[in-house]
Design an enzyme around this catalytic site. Sequence first.
Site, PDB file in Angstrom:
ATOM      1  N   LYS A 135      56.687  42.008  31.273  1.00 57.15           N
ATOM      2  CA  LYS A 135      57.739  41.580  31.577  1.00 57.15           C
ATOM      3  C   LYS A 135      57.661  40.363  30.042  1.00 57.15           C
ATOM      4  O   LYS A 135      58.940  40.367  29.340  1.00 57.15           O
ATOM      5  CB  LYS A 135      56.926  40.369  32.428  1.00 57.15           C
ATOM      6  CG  LYS A 135      56.445  40.880  33.880  1.00 57.15           C
ATOM      7  CD  LYS A 135      55.374  39.702  34.531  1.00 57.15           C
ATOM      8  CE  LYS A 135      55.384  40.123  36.295  1.00 57.15           C
ATOM      9  NZ  LYS A 135      56.591  40.811  36.839  1.00 57.15           N
TER      10      LYS A 135
ATOM     11  N   ASP B 108      45.772  34.349  34.954  1.00 57.74           N
ATOM     12  CA  ASP B 108      46.707  35.239  34.860  1.00 57.74           C
ATOM     13  C   ASP B 108      47.952  34.551  34.282  1.00 57.74           C
ATOM     14  O   ASP B 108      48.704  33.888  35.049  1.00 57.74           O
ATOM     15  CB  ASP B 108      46.661  35.981  36.302  1.00 57.74           C
ATOM     16  CG  ASP B 108      47.573  37.165  36.144  1.00 57.74           C
ATOM     17  OD1 ASP B 108      48.509  37.369  35.039  1.00 57.74           O
ATOM     18  OD2 ASP B 108      47.925  37.736  37.520  1.00 57.74           O
TER      19      ASP B 108
ATOM     20  N   TRP C   7      50.853  36.819  44.118  1.00 58.88           N
ATOM     21  CA  TRP C   7      49.949  36.580  43.149  1.00 58.88           C
ATOM     22  C   TRP C   7      48.529  36.679  43.151  1.00 58.88           C
ATOM     23  O   TRP C   7      47.628  36.910  42.778  1.00 58.88           O
ATOM     24  CB  TRP C   7      50.516  37.125  41.707  1.00 58.88           C
ATOM     25  CG  TRP C   7      51.383  37.633  40.955  1.00 58.88           C
ATOM     26  CD1 TRP C   7      52.906  37.252  41.308  1.00 58.88           C
ATOM     27  CD2 TRP C   7      51.334  38.862  41.744  1.00 58.88           C
ATOM     28  NE1 TRP C   7      53.581  39.006  41.635  1.00 58.88           N
ATOM     29  CE2 TRP C   7      52.796  40.183  41.354  1.00 58.88           C
ATOM     30  CE3 TRP C   7      50.369  40.606  41.960  1.00 58.88           C
ATOM     31  CZ2 TRP C   7      53.461  41.234  41.826  1.00 58.88           C
ATOM     32  CZ3 TRP C   7      51.029  41.472  41.688  1.00 58.88           C
ATOM     33  CH2 TRP C   7      52.244  42.027  41.480  1.00 58.88           C
TER      34      TRP C   7
END
Length: 360
Positions: free
Chosen positions: A196, A172, A102
């Site tokens: 999530k 993030d 990511w």
Amino acid sequence: MTRAYNFNAGPAALPLEVLQRAQEELVDYNGIGMSIMEISHRSREYERVNEETQQLFRELLEIPEGYKVLFLQGGASMQFAMVPMNLLRPGTTAAYVDTGSWAKKALAEAKLLGEVQVVASSKDDQYTTIPDLSSLELSEQTAYLHITSNETIGGIQYKSFPDTGDVPLIADMSSDILSRPLDVSRFGLIYAGAQKNLGPSGVTVVIIREDLIQPAEHLPTMLRYSTHADNNSLYNTPPVYSIYMMNLVLQWIKENGGLAAMEKRNEEKAKLIYDVIDGSGGFYRGVAKPEYRSPMNITFRMANEELEKRFVEESQAAGFVGLKGHRSVGGLRASTYNAVPYESCQALQQFMLDFQKRHG
């Protein structure tokens, strides 16, 4: 009703109490004779949800004055571009820490939009660690430092955050936001996709320091943080139901002791599984180095892919979902987000012990 043992990495488990409340309110929200999905986003009812959800974030994260809480769309992937679009100016450089899948995606987007520098990487460690940033030096021309607080695919997590001085720290936090207490004042901007730890997919939370919100007239209207900040996240029709569901999840976190309680519970859940890995004599092999292990995403391997395939098949037959590793790296992964019950982790622990007995 039998609930699956849900270890999906995202979209992920939601608290049963939240789902049941949403079920009760689905057709008639608060006695208005309509679902919240049917009402105007300009209505008093929705504006109340919008304000209350922002306030719950402020309360749970103890967000100081001088920050805005925004509800956007496009997922964290949109933020990979919006961050450099809004913050990376001519003559400045964006600094990125490369910790895996990511982080690399965020880095790739930034490279399309301006000057970028990778200031630290764990690539040489096969992304099993977090780089040491204690002696990191950033120039005055650094627009911001970007990190990925928890790598969902690799299963590694920052245990502490770098001191960046006057350089804004951007994070993030899609896969570990609200899983532990956090000093928001150390960050210029935090973003997180909801699917999530926060609720269903469809909404992205951005917590941004107000001095970083610039007019940015050179950008399309929807890609400016100022557009959404000036309009209280109501410039266009928001993902009403996703925000409503997030509101319920935040209430659930508050009612269950807040972030300190979530952290304790998450550590206890993860320990059940990590203890099996560490005590298996090598039958299960953890991917992340122990000091950087994520309590959100537990990644592990076995002797060969055939055995891993059998593990997935037998676990599915036993009611477990989501234990196959990400397609880009293979292996196995158990995602133990806030809403995953302790009992599910106990069940996985017992399954893993039994599987080893039968196949070890």
